[in-house]
Design a protein around this motif. Structure first.
Motif, PDB file in Angstrom:
ATOM      1  N   ALA A 210      12.842   4.420   6.641  1.00 19.54           N
ATOM      2  CA  ALA A 210      12.561   5.358   7.729  1.00 19.54           C
ATOM      3  C   ALA A 210      13.153   4.845   9.049  1.00 19.54           C
ATOM      4  N   LEU A 211      12.993   3.560   9.301  1.00 19.71           N
ATOM      5  CA  LEU A 211      13.565   2.984  10.529  1.00 19.71           C
ATOM      6  C   LEU A 211      15.092   3.067  10.526  1.00 19.71           C
TER       7      LEU A 211
ATOM      8  N   SER B 138      20.143   4.371   1.150  1.00 14.86           N
ATOM      9  CA  SER B 138      20.334   4.693   2.561  1.00 14.86           C
ATOM     10  C   SER B 138      21.566   4.012   3.149  1.00 14.86           C
TER      11      SER B 138
ATOM     12  N   ALA C  21      11.408  -0.962  -1.383  1.00 15.39           N
ATOM     13  CA  ALA C  21      12.223  -1.060  -0.171  1.00 15.39           C
ATOM     14  C   ALA C  21      13.690  -1.299  -0.512  1.00 15.39           C
TER      15      ALA C  21
ATOM     16  N   LEU D  50       8.726   2.125   2.165  1.00 12.88           N
ATOM     17  CA  LEU D  50       9.628   3.139   2.731  1.00 12.88           C
ATOM     18  C   LEU D  50       9.796   3.006   4.246  1.00 12.88           C
ATOM     19  N   LEU D  51       9.011   2.140   4.872  1.00 11.81           N
ATOM     20  CA  LEU D  51       9.121   1.934   6.319  1.00 11.81           C
ATOM     21  C   LEU D  51      10.518   1.458   6.748  1.00 11.81           C
ATOM     22  N   PRO D  52      11.122   0.464   6.082  1.00 12.99           N
ATOM     23  CA  PRO D  52      12.460   0.050   6.499  1.00 12.99           C
ATOM     24  C   PRO D  52      13.495   1.169   6.380  1.00 12.99           C
TER      25      PRO D  52
ATOM     26  N   GLU E 180      16.918   5.275   8.909  1.00 11.41           N
ATOM     27  CA  GLU E 180      17.303   6.687   9.051  1.00 11.41           C
ATOM     28  C   GLU E 180      17.159   7.141  10.506  1.00 11.41           C
TER      29      GLU E 180
ATOM     30  N   ALA F 177       3.985   3.174   1.683  1.00  7.47           N
ATOM     31  CA  ALA F 177       4.106   3.166   3.147  1.00  7.47           C
ATOM     32  C   ALA F 177       4.944   1.974   3.617  1.00  7.47           C
ATOM     33  N   MET F 178       4.624   0.800   3.119  1.00  2.00           N
ATOM     34  CA  MET F 178       5.353  -0.396   3.552  1.00  2.00           C
ATOM     35  C   MET F 178       6.756  -0.459   2.949  1.00  2.00           C
TER      36      MET F 178
ATOM     37  N   ILE G 287       6.359  -3.636  -3.132  1.00  5.81           N
ATOM     38  CA  ILE G 287       6.917  -3.257  -1.825  1.00  5.81           C
ATOM     39  C   ILE G 287       8.388  -3.650  -1.755  1.00  5.81           C
TER      40      ILE G 287
END
Length: 131
Positions: free
Chosen positions: A104-105, A31, A24, A100-102, A107, A97-98, A20
């Motif tokens: 996504a937030l 990003s 991330a 890519l969550l940061p 973005e 999922a965990m 993870i």
């Protein structure tokens, strides 16, 4: 290789956590490079690809450590012990999922910030009516 059930669970948890973090961090680097553009635009428009091999090499090396056990054995012979295990597909879903969550937030934050800036600019560009 872990032998008991408890050490296997610990090794799997350690592998998931490290996976993870690697996903991330690698995605966040891409990003954060351009805070004023979404990542897809930044990747498409930016022609400076010098950093890409460095970003991609870390997850690739991590996967090699997990799935080619001989690499871990060779490194443990010289005192470097990772004790990573192979993950099942369901664990990979959790990792992605965990991981890519940061991103996504971030973005979503970029999009909200860009819309606010665009609205401010639109208001500032409107002609002022004098009475």
């Amino acid at each position: 290789k872990p032998t008991s059930a408890l050490s296997w669970e610990q090794a799997e948890a350690r592998t998931v956590l490290l996976s993870i973090a690697i996903i991330a961090q690698s995605a966040l680097i891409l990003s954060i490079r351009r805070l004023n553009k979404p990542m897809y635009k930044s990747l498409r428009e930016d022609k400076n690809w010098k950093i890409l091999p460095l970003i991609v090499s870390v997850p690739i090396f991590h996967a090699i450590l997990m799935y080619v056990q001989q690499v871990q054995y060779a490194l443990s012979a010289i005192g470097i012990r990772f004790e990573l295990v192979q993950l099942e597909p369901t664990a990979w879903l959790l990792v992605l999922a965990m991981g890519l969550l940061p991103v996504a937030l971030l973005e979503v934050t970029k999009i909200v910030w860009a819309r606010k800036e665009k609205a401010k600019l639109k208001i500032a560009m409107q002609p002022q009516i004098e009475v």
